[in-house]
Design an enzyme around this catalytic site. Structure first.
Site, mmCIF file in Angstrom:
data_model
loop_
_atom_site.group_PDB
_atom_site.id
_atom_site.type_symbol
_atom_site.label_atom_id
_atom_site.label_comp_id
_atom_site.label_asym_id
_atom_site.label_seq_id
_atom_site.Cartn_x
_atom_site.Cartn_y
_atom_site.Cartn_z
ATOM 1 N N GLU A 148 0.809 -1.221 0.000
ATOM 2 C CA GLU A 148 0.000 0.000 0.000
ATOM 3 C C GLU A 148 0.843 1.272 0.000
ATOM 4 O O GLU A 148 0.310 2.374 0.042
ATOM 5 C CB GLU A 148 -0.931 0.004 1.220
ATOM 6 C CG GLU A 148 -1.941 -1.144 1.206
ATOM 7 C CD GLU A 148 -2.995 -1.069 2.310
ATOM 8 O OE1 GLU A 148 -2.859 -0.223 3.227
ATOM 9 O OE2 GLU A 148 -3.944 -1.859 2.257
ATOM 10 N N ARG A 156 1.839 1.883 4.669
ATOM 11 C CA ARG A 156 1.558 2.862 3.617
ATOM 12 C C ARG A 156 2.690 3.847 3.346
ATOM 13 O O ARG A 156 2.554 4.683 2.460
ATOM 14 C CB ARG A 156 0.242 3.577 3.909
ATOM 15 C CG ARG A 156 -0.948 2.677 3.548
ATOM 16 C CD ARG A 156 -2.267 3.357 3.700
ATOM 17 N NE ARG A 156 -2.571 3.627 5.083
ATOM 18 C CZ ARG A 156 -3.041 2.732 5.949
ATOM 19 N NH1 ARG A 156 -3.274 1.505 5.569
ATOM 20 N NH2 ARG A 156 -3.268 3.065 7.190
ATOM 21 N N ALA A 216 -9.667 -0.080 15.987
ATOM 22 C CA ALA A 216 -11.022 0.234 16.459
ATOM 23 C C ALA A 216 -12.000 -0.924 16.295
ATOM 24 O O ALA A 216 -13.132 -0.836 16.737
ATOM 25 C CB ALA A 216 -11.562 1.484 15.769
ATOM 26 N N ASN A 218 -14.055 4.527 13.480
ATOM 27 C CA ASN A 218 -15.358 4.213 14.060
ATOM 28 C C ASN A 218 -15.306 4.098 15.575
ATOM 29 O O ASN A 218 -14.266 3.824 16.162
ATOM 30 C CB ASN A 218 -15.845 2.879 13.482
ATOM 31 C CG ASN A 218 -14.877 1.745 13.770
ATOM 32 O OD1 ASN A 218 -13.865 1.618 13.095
ATOM 33 N ND2 ASN A 218 -15.159 0.931 14.772
ATOM 34 N N ASP A 247 -19.072 1.518 10.663
ATOM 35 C CA ASP A 247 -17.625 1.519 10.417
ATOM 36 C C ASP A 247 -17.241 2.593 9.395
ATOM 37 O O ASP A 247 -16.390 2.380 8.535
ATOM 38 C CB ASP A 247 -17.145 0.132 9.960
ATOM 39 C CG ASP A 247 -15.623 0.052 9.841
ATOM 40 O OD1 ASP A 247 -14.935 0.836 10.519
ATOM 41 O OD2 ASP A 247 -15.133 -0.774 9.052
ATOM 42 N N MET A 288 -0.761 -17.898 12.556
ATOM 43 C CA MET A 288 -2.022 -18.464 13.041
ATOM 44 C C MET A 288 -1.870 -18.772 14.532
ATOM 45 O O MET A 288 -1.385 -19.827 14.922
ATOM 46 C CB MET A 288 -2.373 -19.725 12.245
ATOM 47 C CG MET A 288 -3.615 -20.452 12.724
ATOM 48 S SD MET A 288 -5.125 -19.451 12.654
ATOM 49 C CE MET A 288 -6.203 -20.448 13.692
HETATM 50 CA CA CA Z 1 -12.806 0.908 11.181
#
Ligand code: CA
Length: 708
Positions: free
Chosen positions: A86, A138, A199, A276, A327, A676
């Site tokens: 990203e 990012r 969040a 959110n 969201d 995992m």
């Molecule tokens: Ca969110």
């Protein structure tokens, strides 16, 4: 001598009382300086959004609408991880600085592609399940002689530009179970700014500033109030607490600052977007139930907030989505510009958050100027033109109706983190748009848990059913686009429709071009004024990152990372393949006019075969498995057990063949080194068997439908 010491001590105490403990070390006079960040040299790209305004507009014109047909690959570099990429690369002094998945940093000779150094913070792979949206990063920040990277596991690290050695490393997050960092740090007058994600877990949002030279924290601003019994940190928290109900602080409250941070040097403000409130479903902990004298807006979630850059003190806020339950993070990139609105020159913020409105605010005061729907919106029926408060569709309050609500936009956002760009030449904003609905349904008898998602959704009820007609309808309705938006005229100038959502960020240039990569494995250039496709290149992999451009010795280059991933690869299950079977080839591509380099031949697409064992469980067991899977597993292994390209598709995993093998992984943590972790804190052995039976049932349903 003693007198001098006393005087110095007294002076330092006095200074501390005046808040001077937030003052950074002496600012750099060499390398990347504040003056350069404010006005970057034409051929350089020094910060995430190129300049403080974050316009992602380059003044370079060698590559233009007249010449772009000659654009070819100059060089490429294969990355050593295959996950979502990203990042926006940065270029200074002939060196390209790139962050990759797992928060690694690489420095390349920007002309030749020769690797100068690389840095790996060795993020524990067990961090992956507590990151909502892949091991992405990012970007880095440049300042003085340093490169700054924020790591997935919650540290801010300063590297020396020269050789990638570590100068300092500071712990940013309160814990490593709910907080992760994927965003790019920003610089504001000697301070390195960063927030975190989380969040959907148990996080209390914040943004913090660190001394560029020492890594010492200078200030921290929380975006939601903490436990009132412990006292509030500042007046802003006291005010915000009046908009919360229940014991909101027990889950943290959310409001995380996971992407947008913009330094408004003109007003010395740090502007940032917040995520959110949690849980998504406000009925689960009564967070929006407050007395008659107050509302349940849950400040300062889903908002833009401005704080003083020197001290971190609250200055203003504007909440884009009051009482958010969808969201609708406000974390999309914040762009500053000088616009003429109603005949008056204004210094404004332009923002297109997940909720589908395009906002213009006065940057200095936060005064609401306009909010215009730029895509289809069903959750809100009107917008107050004076206050900017949306009228909420009563049907969208799903915790009150008790019914399933499919919202447009959805949790993926009409626009998310994928960077927008703004051309002062065309006056247009270039937005990567998603058209993707999302189902919400309040969970009954929901209880918080120590780890995993805390959204309080009925996760079994919202999974895409194995009904062909419903699937086809949902697939058809899910699309994407590149939208050129005129913020002054408040209307769309042009649009390029895409088959699916989750395409790359955009770059605008003075050569009348807009560049964007797509989920459908193309990197394309359009005319900035009309949206005409002029050039494209097959990237062999989906693109989600934003391109950037730079020049060396008068020769212009355009760079972009490929590597499909992020949340859209994983969470939406079947929908993740809307633009084609997702493929991740993580690579840095650099183009120039007349470039003749070639990519290696693309590997063939995987032949996906479904050959599950027979379903031997009961329907009740599978229903319970659907519920537990939806809450804890779907975020990585996909909605309705259909995975994307990055994480194992459990329907095809050998582990579902044997109950003991499955438990050894889910409960015993046999694969923890690959990320995992053991879920024994929240998943019992009976739950694990129910998940296994659910996955087997799902696999057989999909096999009957003909896959994939
Ligand atoms: Ca969110």
């Amino acid at each position: 001598m003693r007198l001098g010491l006393v005087a110095a001590l007294a002076a330092s105490l006095l200074l501390a009382a005046c808040g001077a403990d937030t003052k950074p070390s002496a600012l750099p006079t060499e390398g990347v300086t504040d003056a350069m960040l404010a006005a970057p040299p034409e051929g350089e790209w020094l910060s995430y959004g190129r300049d403080y305004a974050e316009q992602r507009f380059s003044p370079l014109t060698e590559v233009s609408d007249q010449t772009v047909s000659k654009l070819g690959l100059a060089w490429s570099a294969d990355l050593d991880t295959a996950r979502g990429q990203e990042a926006t690369p940065l270029m200074h002094d002939g060196v390209l600085y790139v962050s990759t998945a797992w928060s690694m940093v690489k420095a390349y000779d920007a002309k030749t592609g020769a690797l100068k150094w690389s840095y790996d913070p060795k993020v524990p792979r067990e961090t992956l399940p507590v990151a909502c949206c892949d091991a992405v990063n990012r970007g880095v920040a440049l300042y003085g002689d340093k490169v700054y990277i924020a790591t997935l596991d919650g540290y801010l690290v300063a590297l020396n530009q020269k050789d990638g050695s570590v100068a300092w490393r500071s712990e940013v997050v309160p814990d490593h179970q709910s907080y992760t960092i994927t965003g790019a740090p920003r610089i504001a007058g000697g301070k390195v700014l960063i927030g975190s994600g989380g969040a959907e877990y148990r996080a209390r949002g914040f943004i913090a500033a660190y001394d560029w030279a020492t890594g010492k924290q200078l200030w921290r601003f929380h975006t939601v109030p903490g436990d009132p019994a412990k006292g509030f940190e500042d007046k802003a928290m006291e005010t915000a607490a009046k908009t919360w109900g229940g014991d909101w602080w027990k889950l943290g409250g959310g409001g995380t600052v996971w992407d947008a941070i913009t330094y408004d040097a003109k007003d010395n403000l740090v502007l940032f977007g917040t995520g959110n409130a949690e849980p998504w479903n406000p009925g689960a902990n009564g967070r929006n139930k407050v007395g008659d004298a107050a509302n349940g807006d849950n400040l300062y979630t889903s908002s833009i907030v401005a704080v003083n850059a020197d001290t971190g003190e609250y200055v203003w806020h504007f909440q884009e989505t009051p009482e958010d339950r969808w969201d609708f993070d406000s974390d999309a990139q914040i762009t500053l510009a000088e616009l003429t609105i109603d005949g008056r020159q204004r210094h404004v913020i332009m923002h297109a958050p997940k909720n589908g409105y395009f906002y213009i605010l006065d940057a200095k005061t936060g005064q609401f100027l306009s909010a215009t729907p730029w895509t289809q919106i069903t959750w809100s029926t009107a917008m107050d033109p004076k206050t900017g408060r949306p009228t909420i569709n009563p049907d969208a309050r799903y915790e009150q109706t008790g019914k399933l609500w499919v919202s447009l936009p959805g949790a993926g956002g009409a626009h998310s983190w994928h960077p927008q760009s703004y051309s002062p030449k065309t006056g247009l904003m270039y937005l990567p748009a998603n058209v993707a609905g999302f189902p919400y349904m309040a969970a009954k008898n929901w209880k918080e848990s120590p780890i995993g998602f805390q959204t309080a959704q009925d996760s079994a009820a919202v999974a895409l059913p194995a009904i062909e007609a419903v699937r086809q309808q949902t697939l058809a309705a899910t699309t994407g686009a590149l939208v050129a938006w005129d913020p002054v005229a408040k209307k769309e100038a042009w649009r390029v429709p895409y088959k699916g959502p989750w395409n790359g960020g955009t770059l605008a240039t003075a050569g009348n071009l807009v560049f964007q990569g797509t989920a459908a494995e193309q990197f394309a250039a359009y005319t900035a004024d009309t949206g005409k496709l002029l050039w494209s290149f097959p990237t062999q992999s989906g693109v989600i990152a934003a391109p950037m451009t730079y020049a060396i010795g008068g020769e212009q280059y355009v760079a972009v990372l490929t590597g499909w991933g992020g949340v859209w690869d994983i969470a939406p299950g079947l929908l993740s393949s809307k633009s084609g079977i997702p493929r991740n080839i993580s690579r840095l591509l650099v183009f120039k006019l007349g470039g003749t380099a070639k990519l290696p031949p693309a590997p063939p697409l995987n032949k996906l075969v479904l050959d599950p064992p027979a379903f031997t469980g009961t329907d009740a067991q599978a229903a319970h498995g659907a519920d537990v899977y939806g809450r804890y597993c779907s975020v990585c292994h996909g909605d309705a057990a259909i995975a994307g390209a990055l994480n194992p598709d459990l329907r095809r995993s050998g582990a579902i063949e044997h109950a003991d093998a499955f438990k050894a992984i889910v409960i015993g943590g046999a694969l923890h080194q690959g990320g995992m972790i053991s879920w024994k804190q929240v998943v019992s052995p009976d739950d694990a068997e129910a998940i296994r039976q659910y996955v087997i049932k799902r696999a057989n349903e999909d096999k009957a439908l003909g896959g994939p």
